[in-house]
Design an enzyme around this catalytic site. Structure first.
Site, PDB file in Angstrom:
ATOM      1  N   ILE A  34       0.833  -1.204   0.000  1.00 51.75           N
ATOM      2  CA  ILE A  34       0.000   0.000   0.000  1.00 51.75           C
ATOM      3  C   ILE A  34       0.865   1.251   0.000  1.00 51.75           C
ATOM      4  O   ILE A  34       0.547   2.239  -0.669  1.00 51.75           O
ATOM      5  CB  ILE A  34      -0.963  -0.032   1.194  1.00 51.75           C
ATOM      6  CG1 ILE A  34      -2.039  -1.100   0.952  1.00 51.75           C
ATOM      7  CG2 ILE A  34      -1.612   1.331   1.425  1.00 51.75           C
ATOM      8  CD1 ILE A  34      -2.852  -1.442   2.157  1.00 51.75           C
ATOM      9  N   TYR A 183       0.356  -8.750  16.341  1.00 54.83           N
ATOM     10  CA  TYR A 183       0.270  -7.807  15.229  1.00 54.83           C
ATOM     11  C   TYR A 183      -0.960  -6.918  15.379  1.00 54.83           C
ATOM     12  O   TYR A 183      -0.877  -5.687  15.252  1.00 54.83           O
ATOM     13  CB  TYR A 183       0.221  -8.542  13.894  1.00 54.83           C
ATOM     14  CG  TYR A 183      -0.051  -7.616  12.728  1.00 54.83           C
ATOM     15  CD1 TYR A 183       0.946  -6.775  12.252  1.00 54.83           C
ATOM     16  CD2 TYR A 183      -1.313  -7.547  12.140  1.00 54.83           C
ATOM     17  CE1 TYR A 183       0.699  -5.887  11.207  1.00 54.83           C
ATOM     18  CE2 TYR A 183      -1.570  -6.673  11.099  1.00 54.83           C
ATOM     19  CZ  TYR A 183      -0.560  -5.847  10.639  1.00 54.83           C
ATOM     20  OH  TYR A 183      -0.827  -4.960   9.623  1.00 54.83           O
ATOM     21  N   LYS A 187      -1.075  -2.754  15.842  1.00 53.05           N
ATOM     22  CA  LYS A 187      -1.821  -1.806  15.008  1.00 53.05           C
ATOM     23  C   LYS A 187      -2.858  -1.048  15.834  1.00 53.05           C
ATOM     24  O   LYS A 187      -3.127   0.140  15.564  1.00 53.05           O
ATOM     25  CB  LYS A 187      -2.495  -2.549  13.853  1.00 53.05           C
ATOM     26  CG  LYS A 187      -1.527  -3.157  12.849  1.00 53.05           C
ATOM     27  CD  LYS A 187      -0.635  -2.115  12.195  1.00 53.05           C
ATOM     28  CE  LYS A 187      -1.407  -1.197  11.266  1.00 53.05           C
ATOM     29  NZ  LYS A 187      -0.517  -0.250  10.546  1.00 53.05           N
TER      30      LYS A 187
END
Length: 321
Positions: A34, A183, A187
């Site tokens: 991205i 993870y 985030k």
């Protein structure tokens, strides 16, 4: 006496972005995924794009690929290793600019399997890179962001954070290490930080704004080829065709992020994502997820992060907390 009429801005068009000559944007992890498409789309607006990457060779490949797609693009790279907090000051100095209009916090580490790994500073790798690295980087960047007229800190969120909750007593996953959970929590910490940063900047009267944008469901198999950065074979296209009804490629996953950087109608403290169920489509503003409104958790996370990094990003000049 008639009042002057106000013309509403035209609808946001992801294929006809506003021009941004003279602006400088740093994209962490801009060499792939991205981040690459965010950089490519911003470069097409005339902005100067700086790719922050821990791998100079991959950053150079991405730079060349962007210039091949966008002739005359102003794009360059700087070494940036978010897993090494002591290196971030020099990385920011290497930008060589008097002001920074935006930083896109995109880079991240995602591990699928044990064992637990640590950064150079001894922090759990995903928490240390995805959250603490960007937390500290923002502090180092704050003088440059404050020097711009209306700078933005745009944090790339993730659906992985939506179902997680932070364990403030075990942020480093020392008691039980499950990679996918670690993870998601890294985030979530990053997203809590982005919203808390905006609250603290406003309290200080700063013009810098902090926004969260997430890509929805973005798959490599639905992403157009950008060789040699990304290549999509015929088999991958056929396999992914059914998923295209619900998900999208990483080029489209970049759209909410790019809008958060460029659209003057976007404000700090907001969450932006894809229009269709938050998974695909053109970017729109979303309601901030319920657990992200817990300001007590965000404030406690901030205090721990400041202690671990020695930096308070809400201070105009960065520096020790």
């Amino acid at each position: 006496m008639t009042s002057p009429s106000t013309t509403p801005p035209p609808p946001w068009d992801v294929h006809r972005l506003p021009r941004a000559e003279g602006r400088v944007v740093l994209v962490t992890g801009g060499n792939a995924g991205i981040g690459y498409f965010v950089a490519e789309q911003l470069a097409a607006t005339g902005a100067t794009v700086v790719l922050g990457s821990r791998d100079p060779a991959r950053a150079e490949v991405a730079r060349v690929a962007i210039r091949a797609r966008v002739p005359g693009a102003e794009v360059r790279a700087v070494p940036l290793d978010l897993a090494d907090l002591s290196s971030l000051g020099a990385a920011v100095e290497s930008l060589g600019v008097p002001a920074l209009d935006a930083v896109v916090h995109n880079a991240g580490v995602a591990l699928d399997h044990p064992p637990r790994r640590a950064t150079r500073d001894g922090h759990e790798l995903m928490f240390g890179t995805n959250h603490l690295g960007h937390f500290a980087l923002t502090g180092h960047l704050m003088p440059l962001l404050s020097a711009a007229p209306a700078a933005r800190v745009v944090t790339v969120g993730s659906f992985a954070a939506k179902s997680e909750r932070l364990d403030l007593d075990d942020l480093q996953s020392r008691r039980e290490y499950l990679p996918k959970r670690a993870y998601g929590r890294s985030k979530l910490a990053q997203t809590h930080f982005a919203l808390e940063l905006d609250r603290r900047l406003r309290a200080r009267g700063s013009a810098v704004r902090s926004v969260v944008a997430h890509p929805g469901g973005a798959l490599d198999s639905l992403t157009p080829s950008r060789p040699p950065v990304h290549a999509r074979g015929v088999g991958a296209r056929l396999y992914a065709a059914p998923a295209a009804l619900f998900l999208q490629g990483k080029h489209a996953g970049a759209w909410p992020v790019v809008r958060a950087v460029l659209d003057p109608g976007v404000d700090g403290g907001q969450l932006w994502g894809p229009r269709v169920f938050g998974l695909r489509g053109r970017p729109r503003r979303e309601a901030v997820w319920g657990h992200l409104t817990d300001t007590d958790v965000a404030a406690r996370l901030w205090d721990v992060s400041r202690e671990l990094t020695g930096i308070d990003p809400s201070q105009t000049g960065g520096g020790a907390g």
